[in-house]
Design a protein around this motif. Structure first.
Motif, mmCIF file in Angstrom:
data_model
loop_
_atom_site.group_PDB
_atom_site.id
_atom_site.type_symbol
_atom_site.label_atom_id
_atom_site.label_comp_id
_atom_site.label_asym_id
_atom_site.label_seq_id
_atom_site.Cartn_x
_atom_site.Cartn_y
_atom_site.Cartn_z
ATOM 1 N N LEU A 170 -39.462 23.162 -21.473
ATOM 2 C CA LEU A 170 -38.645 22.381 -22.413
ATOM 3 C C LEU A 170 -38.835 20.870 -22.253
ATOM 4 C CD1 LEU A 170 -35.319 24.445 -22.333
ATOM 5 C CD2 LEU A 170 -37.210 24.584 -23.971
ATOM 6 N N GLU A 171 -39.924 20.494 -21.617
ATOM 7 C CA GLU A 171 -40.235 19.060 -21.479
ATOM 8 C C GLU A 171 -40.422 18.449 -22.861
ATOM 9 O OE1 GLU A 171 -40.832 15.794 -18.898
ATOM 10 O OE2 GLU A 171 -40.422 17.876 -18.334
ATOM 11 N N ASN A 172 -39.763 17.325 -23.108
ATOM 12 C CA ASN A 172 -39.840 16.602 -24.391
ATOM 13 C C ASN A 172 -39.541 17.527 -25.589
ATOM 14 O OD1 ASN A 172 -40.273 14.150 -25.827
ATOM 15 N ND2 ASN A 172 -42.262 14.914 -26.503
ATOM 16 N N THR A 173 -38.477 18.327 -25.442
ATOM 17 C CA THR A 173 -38.143 19.350 -26.444
ATOM 18 C C THR A 173 -36.677 19.268 -26.854
ATOM 19 O OG1 THR A 173 -39.823 20.895 -25.639
ATOM 20 C CG2 THR A 173 -37.973 21.863 -26.821
ATOM 21 N N VAL A 174 -36.426 19.591 -28.112
ATOM 22 C CA VAL A 174 -35.058 19.839 -28.580
ATOM 23 C C VAL A 174 -34.946 21.350 -28.799
ATOM 24 C CG1 VAL A 174 -33.302 19.387 -30.318
ATOM 25 C CG2 VAL A 174 -34.952 17.610 -29.767
ATOM 26 N N LEU A 175 -34.001 21.967 -28.094
ATOM 27 C CA LEU A 175 -33.731 23.389 -28.263
ATOM 28 C C LEU A 175 -32.532 23.531 -29.201
ATOM 29 C CD1 LEU A 175 -33.940 26.417 -27.606
ATOM 30 C CD2 LEU A 175 -32.594 25.983 -25.524
ATOM 31 N N LEU A 176 -32.748 24.205 -30.317
ATOM 32 C CA LEU A 176 -31.695 24.381 -31.319
ATOM 33 C C LEU A 176 -31.359 25.866 -31.425
ATOM 34 C CD1 LEU A 176 -29.914 23.451 -33.700
ATOM 35 C CD2 LEU A 176 -31.965 23.514 -35.157
ATOM 36 N N LEU A 177 -30.127 26.216 -31.040
ATOM 37 C CA LEU A 177 -29.668 27.607 -31.070
ATOM 38 C C LEU A 177 -28.714 27.792 -32.236
ATOM 39 C CD1 LEU A 177 -29.027 27.849 -27.228
ATOM 40 C CD2 LEU A 177 -30.859 29.038 -28.470
ATOM 41 N N MET A 178 -29.167 28.499 -33.267
ATOM 42 C CA MET A 178 -28.358 28.670 -34.486
ATOM 43 C C MET A 178 -27.881 30.112 -34.607
ATOM 44 S SD MET A 178 -30.646 26.463 -37.200
ATOM 45 C CE MET A 178 -32.204 27.111 -36.606
ATOM 46 N N SER A 179 -26.569 30.287 -34.619
ATOM 47 C CA SER A 179 -26.019 31.634 -34.740
ATOM 48 C C SER A 179 -24.511 31.590 -34.904
ATOM 49 C CB SER A 179 -26.343 32.458 -33.494
ATOM 50 O OG SER A 179 -25.745 33.727 -33.579
ATOM 51 N N SER A 180 -23.972 32.621 -35.577
ATOM 52 C CA SER A 180 -22.527 32.834 -35.576
ATOM 53 C C SER A 180 -22.185 33.891 -34.530
ATOM 54 C CB SER A 180 -22.049 33.285 -36.962
ATOM 55 O OG SER A 180 -22.725 34.461 -37.369
ATOM 56 N N GLY A 181 -23.206 34.318 -33.756
ATOM 57 C CA GLY A 181 -23.013 35.285 -32.679
ATOM 58 C C GLY A 181 -23.415 34.680 -31.351
ATOM 59 N N SER B 181 -35.365 14.118 -20.993
ATOM 60 C CA SER B 181 -36.478 14.724 -21.706
ATOM 61 C C SER B 181 -36.068 15.765 -22.755
ATOM 62 C CB SER B 181 -37.417 15.388 -20.694
ATOM 63 O OG SER B 181 -38.414 16.133 -21.334
ATOM 64 N N THR B 182 -34.923 16.417 -22.531
ATOM 65 C CA THR B 182 -34.559 17.594 -23.323
ATOM 66 C C THR B 182 -33.139 17.499 -23.871
ATOM 67 O OG1 THR B 182 -35.972 18.900 -21.835
ATOM 68 C CG2 THR B 182 -34.467 20.130 -23.266
ATOM 69 N N VAL B 183 -32.955 18.020 -25.089
ATOM 70 C CA VAL B 183 -31.624 18.104 -25.705
ATOM 71 C C VAL B 183 -31.420 19.541 -26.181
ATOM 72 C CG1 VAL B 183 -30.033 17.080 -27.377
ATOM 73 C CG2 VAL B 183 -32.001 15.759 -26.586
ATOM 74 N N VAL B 184 -30.197 20.067 -25.974
ATOM 75 C CA VAL B 184 -29.868 21.418 -26.438
ATOM 76 C C VAL B 184 -28.682 21.349 -27.400
ATOM 77 C CG1 VAL B 184 -29.259 23.775 -25.795
ATOM 78 C CG2 VAL B 184 -30.660 22.388 -24.246
ATOM 79 N N PHE B 185 -28.871 21.921 -28.599
ATOM 80 C CA PHE B 185 -27.804 21.985 -29.596
ATOM 81 C C PHE B 185 -27.431 23.430 -29.883
ATOM 82 C CE2 PHE B 185 -29.543 17.799 -30.731
ATOM 83 C CZ PHE B 185 -28.376 17.059 -30.918
ATOM 84 N N LYS B 186 -26.148 23.643 -30.110
ATOM 85 C CA LYS B 186 -25.658 24.931 -30.592
ATOM 86 C C LYS B 186 -25.082 24.686 -31.981
ATOM 87 C CE LYS B 186 -21.892 26.689 -28.717
ATOM 88 N NZ LYS B 186 -20.948 27.396 -27.809
ATOM 89 N N ASP B 187 -25.433 25.549 -32.922
ATOM 90 C CA ASP B 187 -24.956 25.336 -34.291
ATOM 91 C C ASP B 187 -24.574 26.669 -34.921
ATOM 92 O OD1 ASP B 187 -24.872 23.066 -36.480
ATOM 93 O OD2 ASP B 187 -25.660 24.840 -37.474
ATOM 94 N N PHE B 188 -23.567 26.624 -35.780
ATOM 95 C CA PHE B 188 -23.024 27.810 -36.444
ATOM 96 C C PHE B 188 -23.897 28.267 -37.613
ATOM 97 C CE2 PHE B 188 -19.474 29.972 -38.840
ATOM 98 C CZ PHE B 188 -19.106 30.841 -37.820
ATOM 99 N N ALA B 189 -24.957 27.509 -37.919
ATOM 100 C CA ALA B 189 -25.783 27.793 -39.097
ATOM 101 C C ALA B 189 -26.313 29.221 -39.091
ATOM 102 C CB ALA B 189 -26.952 26.812 -39.165
ATOM 103 N N HIS B 190 -26.146 29.907 -40.221
ATOM 104 C CA HIS B 190 -26.712 31.259 -40.349
ATOM 105 C C HIS B 190 -27.224 31.531 -41.757
ATOM 106 C CE1 HIS B 190 -22.779 32.269 -42.088
ATOM 107 N NE2 HIS B 190 -22.243 31.686 -41.037
#
Length: 451
Positions: free
Chosen positions: A425-436, A316-325
């Motif tokens: 977070l059901e049926n959700t994409v969690l996108l965490l964008m940070s250089s920290g 149901s859920t996907v979690v991404f970490k990205d360096f985007a700032h």
């Protein structure tokens, strides 16, 4: 050769030190603080300083050279001693040029996509057992270090950063490499503490374009209007090869690239990454890899570290970490994720962490950057603003900058974490964008949200 590193603990500097050690050079170094993973990696090679600090007695006339890192200050005791004794002092990019001046230098430049494109090129060459020297800005799977130097390899692949070379050399790093082959991915104003206006920033890419060797090759993203203007407006005697987003389709959360032998599934996604792929293909072709060989290799490329890195997934859920700032990266990443997972709710969380992103005057550049997110959150630390000696930034300023009335803003790490862990977070994409790390968020703990 005997080389001493002033500020050996930096991400780039310690990798260069290890690469030269592996090449047989005698390496020493100093720093006032060294953190992981640099600390362990230097220790494993016997290169970790016995004690932290700056010691002028480490500098003597029997050194062949000193490599000076950006972390050092102009009044660094070791730097002053080297200047006094007349020891040759190199910035990081100057030394890399010295190591590659008899090779074919391939330099990947641009405000965004540099690390990913360089990583793609190295992945393809590694897949086909083609050995090259390289310097890349992230640790890659299958590669021991971010810098590799030999006497025998014909090509040197360099990620061309536009940030300053050293405390005593204020030129952007990529001005010093004098490429035979180069690529420009995009131009979007960044590093405002060094380049106060967009015109001043853009000028650095004009200088880079004109720094190519006569008859050199410039591969460029024609979909970026600023890149197109810079490259096509250059009167330098170079060959110009344009690229753009290749034909593709998205089915069931997978991107398929159109190729001569049919649709090929990719591990990566997003228009920006497909543009990166197209640029990398041109570079590989100039290095001697044909289109079919490129496609065979690139199909297994999973992305550079911290660049749209999938850290957790269930049905149901996907979690991404990205360096985007920076604004352009945030918009590209958010757009890509929403397009790839159109039927899921996109919860995008952005930490404003860099000097530019926390600057009140620069905030307006973020307008529309989070528009594709179904739910958008911005976290920043007022303490980080103070540390960077910037004017205070208010929650109202943040909301006005993004021009999104439903934007959620947090300044307290605990409250941000409470919000995150209370979300459905059901049926959700969690996108965490940070250089920290959002004031201390444990990403391993985030993964547990899916259990």
């Amino acid at each position: 050769m005997k080389i001493h590193f002033i500020a050996i603990g930096g991400s780039a500097m310690h990798n260069l030190a290890i690469a030269l050690h592996n090449k047989g050079y005698k390496i020493t170094g100093s720093d006032d603080a060294i953190f992981e993973p640099s600390k362990s990696r230097l220790d494993n090679k016997g290169l970790l300083p016995v004690e932290f600090g700056w010691f002028s007695e480490k500098i003597s006339i029997d050194l062949d050279a000193v490599v000076l890192g950006m972390h050092a200050k102009k009044d660094n005791p070791e730097l002053l001693k080297a200047q006094e004794l007349g020891v040759k002092i190199y910035s990081y990019p100057e030394f890399l040029y010295e190591q590659s001046k008899n090779k074919t230098r391939v330099v990947i430049g641009g405000s965004h996509g540099k690390t990913t494109i360089t990583s793609m090129i190295l992945h393809v060459l590694n897949y086909h057992d083609i050995s090259v020297d390289y310097m890349v800005g992230a640790q890659l799977d299958g590669f021991d270090t971010m810098v590799h130097l030999t006497e025998e390899n014909e090509f040197m692949i360099l990620e061309g950063d536009e940030y300053l070379s050293s405390p005593i050399d204020r030129r952007p790093k990529f001005h010093l490499y004098k490429p035979n082959i180069a690529l420009l991915s995009g131009i979007a104003w960044d590093h405002i503490n060094v380049f106060p206006t967009f015109e001043n920033y853009k000028e650095q890419f004009k200088i880079f374009t004109d720094s190519l060797t006569n008859g050199g090759i410039m591969v460029y993203n024609e979909e970026d209007i600023h890149v197109k203007a810079v490259v096509e407006g250059s009167e330098h005697t170079i060959k110009k090869y344009a690229y753009s987003t290749p034909n593709h389709k998205i089915e069931n959360g997978i991107t398929y690239l159109d190729t001569a032998v049919g649709a090929m599934p990719l591990e990566i996604f997003g228009s920006h990454n497909l543009q990166n792929l197209a640029g990398a293909k041109w570079i590989c072709q100039h290095v001697g890899i044909d289109e079919e060989e490129f496609h065979e290799a690139i199909s297994s490329f999973k992305g550079a570290s911290k660049r749209l890195e999938k850290i957790a997934e269930n049905k149901s859920t996907v979690v991404f970490k990205d360096f985007a700032h920076s604004p352009s990266k945030v918009m590209a990443t958010t757009t890509a994720v929403k397009k790839q997972y159109a039927k899921k709710t996109l919860l995008a969380c952005l930490e404003l962490h860099t000097y530019s992103s926390l600057n009140a005057g620069f905030l307006k550049e973020y307008v529309g950057a989070l528009d594709k997110a179904d739910k958008a959150v911005v976290f920043y630390s007022p303490n980080a603003v103070k540390i960077k000696q910037l004017k205070e930034v208010s929650e109202i300023q943040i909301k006005e900058a993004f021009q999104r009335e439903d934007l959620i803003v947090y300044t307290d790490p605990k409250k941000f974490k409470e919000f995150l862990f209370s979300e459905n977070l059901e049926n959700t994409v969690l996108l965490l964008m940070s250089s920290g790390n959002y004031g201390g968020l444990d990403f391993e703990e985030v993964k547990s949200l899916l259990n």
